[in-house]
Design an enzyme around this catalytic site. Structure first.
Site, PDB file in Angstrom:
ATOM      1  N   PRO A  41       0.855  -1.209   0.000  1.00 13.30           N
ATOM      2  CA  PRO A  41       0.000   0.000   0.000  1.00 13.30           C
ATOM      3  C   PRO A  41       0.882   1.247   0.000  1.00 13.30           C
ATOM      4  O   PRO A  41       1.272   1.751   1.053  1.00 13.30           O
ATOM      5  CB  PRO A  41      -0.800  -0.141   1.301  1.00 13.30           C
ATOM      6  CG  PRO A  41       0.072  -0.969   2.191  1.00 13.30           C
ATOM      7  CD  PRO A  41       0.861  -1.886   1.300  1.00 13.30           C
ATOM      8  N   ASP A  87       5.752   2.789   2.294  1.00 14.20           N
ATOM      9  CA  ASP A  87       4.817   1.712   2.622  1.00 14.20           C
ATOM     10  C   ASP A  87       3.968   2.156   3.812  1.00 14.20           C
ATOM     11  O   ASP A  87       4.472   2.328   4.926  1.00 14.20           O
ATOM     12  CB  ASP A  87       5.621   0.446   2.970  1.00 14.20           C
ATOM     13  CG  ASP A  87       4.737  -0.789   3.143  1.00 14.20           C
ATOM     14  OD1 ASP A  87       3.543  -0.635   3.461  1.00 14.20           O
ATOM     15  OD2 ASP A  87       5.262  -1.910   2.969  1.00 14.20           O
ATOM     16  N   HIS A  88       2.660   2.298   3.565  1.00 13.17           N
ATOM     17  CA  HIS A  88       1.770   2.839   4.596  1.00 13.17           C
ATOM     18  C   HIS A  88       1.561   1.868   5.758  1.00 13.17           C
ATOM     19  O   HIS A  88       1.058   2.253   6.814  1.00 13.17           O
ATOM     20  CB  HIS A  88       0.412   3.203   3.973  1.00 13.17           C
ATOM     21  CG  HIS A  88      -0.267   4.357   4.665  1.00 13.17           C
ATOM     22  ND1 HIS A  88      -0.043   4.679   5.987  1.00 13.17           N
ATOM     23  CD2 HIS A  88      -1.152   5.280   4.201  1.00 13.17           C
ATOM     24  CE1 HIS A  88      -0.777   5.723   6.313  1.00 13.17           C
ATOM     25  NE2 HIS A  88      -1.453   6.116   5.248  1.00 13.17           N
ATOM     26  N   ARG A  89       1.963   0.609   5.597  1.00  8.86           N
ATOM     27  CA  ARG A  89       1.868  -0.333   6.716  1.00  8.86           C
ATOM     28  C   ARG A  89       2.925  -0.022   7.776  1.00  8.86           C
ATOM     29  O   ARG A  89       2.783  -0.395   8.944  1.00  8.86           O
ATOM     30  CB  ARG A  89       2.061  -1.771   6.222  1.00  8.86           C
ATOM     31  CG  ARG A  89       0.977  -2.269   5.288  1.00  8.86           C
ATOM     32  CD  ARG A  89       1.351  -3.606   4.690  1.00  8.86           C
ATOM     33  NE  ARG A  89       2.572  -3.517   3.875  1.00  8.86           N
ATOM     34  CZ  ARG A  89       3.133  -4.561   3.262  1.00  8.86           C
ATOM     35  NH1 ARG A  89       2.605  -5.766   3.381  1.00  8.86           N
ATOM     36  NH2 ARG A  89       4.230  -4.390   2.542  1.00  8.86           N
TER      37      ARG A  89
END
Length: 569
Positions: free
Chosen positions: A367, A541-543
């Site tokens: 993501p 990476d939005h995680r």
């Protein structure tokens, strides 16, 4: 009809062996002596037969379970009158099985004892290694030869793999030394006492220590065939066993459930290399996977001529094929372009094929979010130009990318999550700073890596970048040159463009995209000043990273590029 529990019979002096294959499932009809499961120790694998015929009602074990003698394998709904007799055959063979094994063991010590005596008289001379006591087995086939002349072997190292119709086992060496001559070959039939090979240079300590391991390992090996001997005694003769085995659903070349057809040592070798055994085609007897098959598969994957299923899942869409089915998408459109006009078909380069699959995986799985910003590099560019003039004789040309690498290292140290990798639900924070930079070559995009960039100056980084870029253009980059990166910079240099969205290079969690710098009017509070501005595109990476951290990273990076003295802070 009656329910009968089928248990693990006497499997010798082995306990807690792992279940590696389930050969039947609930609802299957099985015959007496039909194989039900395959178990494996560190030296042998064997099939556990059914003590009676019937329909499988319930499986009591699953893959990976540990079983011992007496463990319940499954519950059968016994057929006909056999239901009252079913319990009898199981204990009977189990009770009878130990009798031939000790008998074999009482006869075996003669050759076993004679083996160590030879090296004892000449500890440094040639030593004959024989087949130890392998139980009530005769004429077992050699399906793998694990050593060759010139190899150095240790005590208890596996030399060959033998196989009967129900079990396979590895025969260990009784002493250490260098293989002088191998006396068996693939397909040979061997028995207890047969000469396997001749060792030379064996140490006296090894020869004196050999009897204990030799007696212990063969003891395990001797007992492992017990299920087979149980089956043989239950039938009264060996020939029907083959007929019954052929009727069983188990096909060694295509295991219905569980692991592929390979010895324990080959499975261990495959695990060490990360090779998916189910995708390897065996070249051994009955389609058995050998160590050479593993090595060949690995070389083919590295060369790009073979893809694993994990790579192949992404490859069709990357190549414009029929990908997308795995994600529930509609099929890729197939168009006959020739009907619209002249066409020319050219195969993509190997680099583009490999990178395409990786890029697709990363784009789909991560993501990703991109922040765009500008950095004022007016003063830094002036410093770069003057540095190149001063070092003109050295032949090293300093590029803006070298300064960017040093600036990114400083930012990564301040924001360590950008230098991490996801591992399940945990983050791996790396205390080293290896910076990858995308290099354009005639065959496609590659990413060489500057190792330990925090320990190098701008001049050294520039020199290494030049050397790696040349190797990339010449197609001479090795795996070590492109591995270990913790963060990547993708620079379009002076080509053009303003902003773009680079794809994160997994397992990294961020990547910096850089475009061509341009001179723009910037308000200084009193008037507009011409300043050289560098576009930055940070994808993350939005995680792992949130928007606030990404904004701070970009702002800090811009401050360093605006005043490079901050690198020293």
């Amino acid at each position: 009809m009656a329910l009968v529990e089928v248990k693990v019979p006497d499997i010798g002096d082995i306990s807690e062996v792992a279940v590696i294959e389930l050969l039947v499932k609930p609802g299957d009809t099985v015959k007496a002596e039909q194989s039900l499961i395959t178990v494996e120790s560190d030296k042998a694998s064997m099939e556990i037969p059914s003590s009676t015929a019937g329909v499988v009602k319930e499986l009591k074990v699953k893959l990976g379970d540990k079983v011992s003698e007496g463990s319940v394998v499954l519950v059968l709904e016994a057929e006909g009158s056999g239901e009252s007799e079913a319990p009898a055959p199981a204990p009977a063979p189990a009770a009878q099985a130990p009798s031939p094994a000790p008998a074999a063991q009482t006869q075996a010590p003669a050759p076993a004892a004679s083996e160590p005596s030879a090296p004892a008289t000449s500890p440094s001379g040639p030593v004959e290694v024989h087949v130890p006591d392998i139980g009530d087995f005769k004429d077992v086939a050699v399906i793998e030869v694990l050593v060759k002349p010139g190899d150095t072997v240790k005590v208890e190292q596996s030399l060959i793999t033998v196989e009967s119709d129900k079990a396979s086992m590895e025969i260990p060496s009784s002493t250490a030394g260098v293989v002088k001559e191998v006396k068996v070959k693939l397909g040979d039939k061997v028995n207890i006492g047969d000469l396997l090979l001749i060792l030379e240079g064996a140490a006296a300590s090894a020869s004196s220590a050999a009897p204990a391991p030799s007696a212990q390992a063969p003891a395990a090996a001797a007992q492992t065939p017990a299920p087979s001997s149980v089956a043989g005694e239950g039938r009264g003769e060996g020939q029907p066993a083959k007929g019954e085995a052929s009727a069983a659903p188990h096909d060694p070349t295509k295991p219905p459930i569980g692991l592929p057809y390979a010895s324990p040592s080959v499975r261990k070798f495959a695990r060490e290399l990360g090779v998916p055994l189910e995708e390897v085609k065996g070249s051994g007897i009955k389609g058995r996977i050998t160590q050479e098959d593993i090595q060949g598969f690995t070389k083919a994957v590295m060369a790009g001529s073979t893809r694993t299923k994990a790579q192949g899942a992404a490859a069709p869409a990357a190549g414009g094929g029929t990908g997308g089915g795995e994600l529930g998408l509609i099929p890729w459109p197939k168009v006959d372009f020739a009907k619209f006009g002249p066409i020319e078909r050219k195969e993509m380069s190997r680099i583009k094929k490999i990178s395409g699959a990786n890029l697709l995986r990363n784009a789909v799985m991560i993501p990703a979010v991109t922040n765009h910003d500008d950095a004022d590099i007016t003063d830094l560019e002036a410093f770069r130009v003057s540095t190149n003039k001063e070092n003109e004789k050295s032949g090293v040309k300093v590029t803006m990318l070298a300064f960017l690498i040093k600036a990114c290292v400083s930012a990564l140290k301040k924001f360590p999550e950008f230098n991490s990798s996801l591992d399940g639900d945990a983050l791996i924070y790396k205390n080293f700073w290896h910076i990858g930079f995308a290099a354009d070559t005639p065959n496609g995009l590659v990413v060489p890596v500057i190792k330990n960039a925090d320990q190098k100056g701008v001049l050294q980084i520039s020199q290494e970048m030049g050397e790696l870029a040349k190797k990339a253009r010449d197609g001479k980059l090795g795996p070590a040159d492109m591995s270990g990166a913790t963060f990547t910079i993708s620079s379009l240099g002076g080509i053009g463009g303003r902003y773009f969205t680079p794809i994160i290079n997994a397992p990294e969690v961020a990547i910096l995209g850089v475009c061509r710098s341009t001179t723009e009017p910037v308000w200084d509070g009193k008037q507009f000043q011409p300043r050289l501005m560098l576009p930055l595109s940070l994808t993350w990476d939005h995680r792992v990273i949130d928007g606030a951290a990404a904004a701070r990273f970009n702002a800090y990076l811009g401050q360093i590029l605006g005043d490079f003295r901050r690198v020293l802070l």
